[in-house]
Structures are given as structure tokens and as C-alpha cells.
Design a protein around this motif. Sequence first.
Motif, mmCIF file in Angstrom:
data_model
loop_
_atom_site.group_PDB
_atom_site.id
_atom_site.type_symbol
_atom_site.label_atom_id
_atom_site.label_comp_id
_atom_site.label_asym_id
_atom_site.label_seq_id
_atom_site.Cartn_x
_atom_site.Cartn_y
_atom_site.Cartn_z
ATOM 1 N N ASP A 10 0.865 -1.181 0.000
ATOM 2 C CA ASP A 10 0.000 0.000 0.000
ATOM 3 C C ASP A 10 0.900 1.228 0.000
ATOM 4 O O ASP A 10 2.108 1.119 0.195
ATOM 5 C CB ASP A 10 -0.945 -0.005 1.208
ATOM 6 C CG ASP A 10 -2.188 0.862 0.985
ATOM 7 O OD1 ASP A 10 -2.317 1.521 -0.067
ATOM 8 O OD2 ASP A 10 -3.050 0.885 1.886
ATOM 9 N N THR B 23 -2.572 3.377 11.229
ATOM 10 C CA THR B 23 -2.955 2.510 12.347
ATOM 11 C C THR B 23 -2.791 1.030 12.012
ATOM 12 O O THR B 23 -2.798 0.186 12.910
ATOM 13 C CB THR B 23 -4.425 2.728 12.732
ATOM 14 O OG1 THR B 23 -5.254 2.297 11.630
ATOM 15 C CG2 THR B 23 -4.714 4.180 13.064
ATOM 16 N N GLY B 24 -2.716 0.728 10.732
ATOM 17 C CA GLY B 24 -2.619 -0.662 10.297
ATOM 18 C C GLY B 24 -3.961 -1.348 10.116
ATOM 19 O O GLY B 24 -4.004 -2.514 9.722
ATOM 20 N N THR C 254 -6.282 -1.067 7.846
ATOM 21 C CA THR C 254 -6.507 -1.520 6.467
ATOM 22 C C THR C 254 -5.615 -2.712 6.138
ATOM 23 O O THR C 254 -6.073 -3.725 5.600
ATOM 24 C CB THR C 254 -6.194 -0.369 5.478
ATOM 25 O OG1 THR C 254 -6.801 0.828 5.940
ATOM 26 C CG2 THR C 254 -6.671 -0.697 4.084
HETATM 27 P P1 AMP Z 1 -4.583 2.767 8.334
HETATM 28 O O1 AMP Z 1 -5.635 1.749 8.001
HETATM 29 O O2 AMP Z 1 -4.919 3.609 9.524
HETATM 30 O O3 AMP Z 1 -3.209 2.151 8.444
HETATM 31 O O4 AMP Z 1 -4.545 3.804 7.125
HETATM 32 C C1 AMP Z 1 -3.892 3.464 5.925
HETATM 33 C C2 AMP Z 1 -4.716 3.781 4.728
HETATM 34 O O5 AMP Z 1 -5.318 5.064 4.786
HETATM 35 C C3 AMP Z 1 -3.846 3.772 3.484
HETATM 36 O O6 AMP Z 1 -4.552 3.129 2.425
HETATM 37 C C4 AMP Z 1 -3.585 5.239 3.197
HETATM 38 O O7 AMP Z 1 -3.660 5.496 1.812
HETATM 39 C C5 AMP Z 1 -4.664 6.002 3.961
HETATM 40 N N1 AMP Z 1 -4.125 7.037 4.855
HETATM 41 C C6 AMP Z 1 -4.187 7.032 6.220
HETATM 42 N N2 AMP Z 1 -3.639 8.122 6.754
HETATM 43 C C7 AMP Z 1 -3.170 8.853 5.701
HETATM 44 C C8 AMP Z 1 -2.459 10.112 5.601
HETATM 45 N N3 AMP Z 1 -2.119 10.839 6.688
HETATM 46 N N4 AMP Z 1 -2.129 10.553 4.361
HETATM 47 C C9 AMP Z 1 -2.468 9.832 3.261
HETATM 48 N N5 AMP Z 1 -3.135 8.655 3.283
HETATM 49 C C10 AMP Z 1 -3.487 8.165 4.497
#
Ligand code: AMP
Length: 196
Positions: A139, A144-145, A147
Motif C-alpha cells: 500500500d 494505524t494498520g 486496512t
Molecule cells: P490505516 O488503516 O490507519 O493504516 O490507514 C492506511 C490507509 O489510509 C492507506 O490506504 C492510506 O492510503 C490512507 N491514509 C491514512 N492516513 C493517511 C495520511 N495521513 N495521508 C495519506 N493517506 C493516508
Amino acid sequence: MRESRFSFARRPAMHRHMTDANTDLAQLIRTIPDFPKPGIQFRDITTLLLDPAGFATSVARLAAAAPADIDLVAGIEARGFIFSSAMAHQLARGLVLIRKTGKLPGATVGVDYALEYGTDRVEMHADACVPGHKVLLVDDLIATGGTALAAVRLLREAGAEVVGASFVIDLPDLGGADLLRAEGIAVTTLVSYAGH
Ligand code: AMP
């Protein structure tokens, strides 16, 4: 052809706080404050993609760190598709698409996961992986992980073994990369930002 901006001597030191070995790439990533909502620092890789050498170098560095024994690359919609397809091409492996709900035409398997408010779902074709296949998950960014862990559950439920995970950007304070490591997955990231 667009001229590469991959000559960093000429560029302002806008990421002086960064300690990565990949500051060359960091200078091509743009931060948009308060997108998509107040308080979020959006790490925008579209400026990296516009730079031919920057895009190629980020893919090459992630591919160089990939476990040697993978059978497949899996990309997460939507920005993950960009890097995963380039890596699958470079590594000469097939590509599995992990998509938001309702996008894939064939029979799917899916996993629901919690968001800050509400839930989301990732899906893939039920026949995309052969059980026992070793998969590299890709990705653009791990925060946070949530996704990536949903994608790991999905691949594991299909019988695949997730041996590695690659991201251009890590937000280490949010802990996602460590959660993946705790699952026994080798994580590679190129550029880190403190905070969120
Ligand atoms: P997470 O599930 O919290 O790890 O968020 C990861 C997903 O959300 C990835 O697919 C990123 O593309 C998007 N994402 C989360 N935070 C950001 C950020 N600060 N800037 C750009 N994309 C983000």
C-alpha cells in the motif's frame, strides 16, 4: 518528457526534521494539512508519481527489500494499486487486487474492519490465491494498520501466507507497522513521519 526534479541539491530543505535514509524521496512527497478533514496531515504521493526518477526509485527500493520467495503481490485499493502493480511488474509476479466492497465482478471473499467511526470492508476474488501461496502486501502508507491487517486476514482466510508488507510511507507513532511485525510479517517502509 517531464524533467525529473530528482536533483535534491536544488530543492528547499522542507523536511529537515526527517532522519530517513530516503530523504531524496521524502522531498517529493507533499503534505496537505487538514485533508480530508481538520487535523489530518495528508501525505500526498501524487507529487512523487509526477517525478519519473522518484517513482522508479521508490518502486526499486521496495522491490529490492522484498522477500525473495514470494509468489504474488497484493495491492490495496486505490493508491496501493499504483505501487503494487509496478512492483509486480518489476518482480515478475502476479498481482492480486484487494478492493473496496462491491467492485470485483467474480465471487469474492471479504473482511469487515473497524474505522474510527463505523466499519469498512475489503474484498478479493475467492480464487485469487492458491492456498500456500506466499504474498507480499503493498500500500502507499501505513498508519494505524487497520486496512493492512484486514487485508492480511483476508489473504490468510484464503490460505495465503503473508510474508512481507511494503509501504512508501510509515506513520510509526500510529503503530500499524509494529502490529504487522507482531504478526510475523517483514515490513519495509521508505519514508517516516512523526505524529499523524
Ligand atoms: P490505516 O488503516 O490507519 O493504516 O490507514 C492506511 C490507509 O489510509 C492507506 O490506504 C492510506 O492510503 C490512507 N491514509 C491514512 N492516513 C493517511 C495520511 N495521513 N495521508 C495519506 N493517506 C493516508
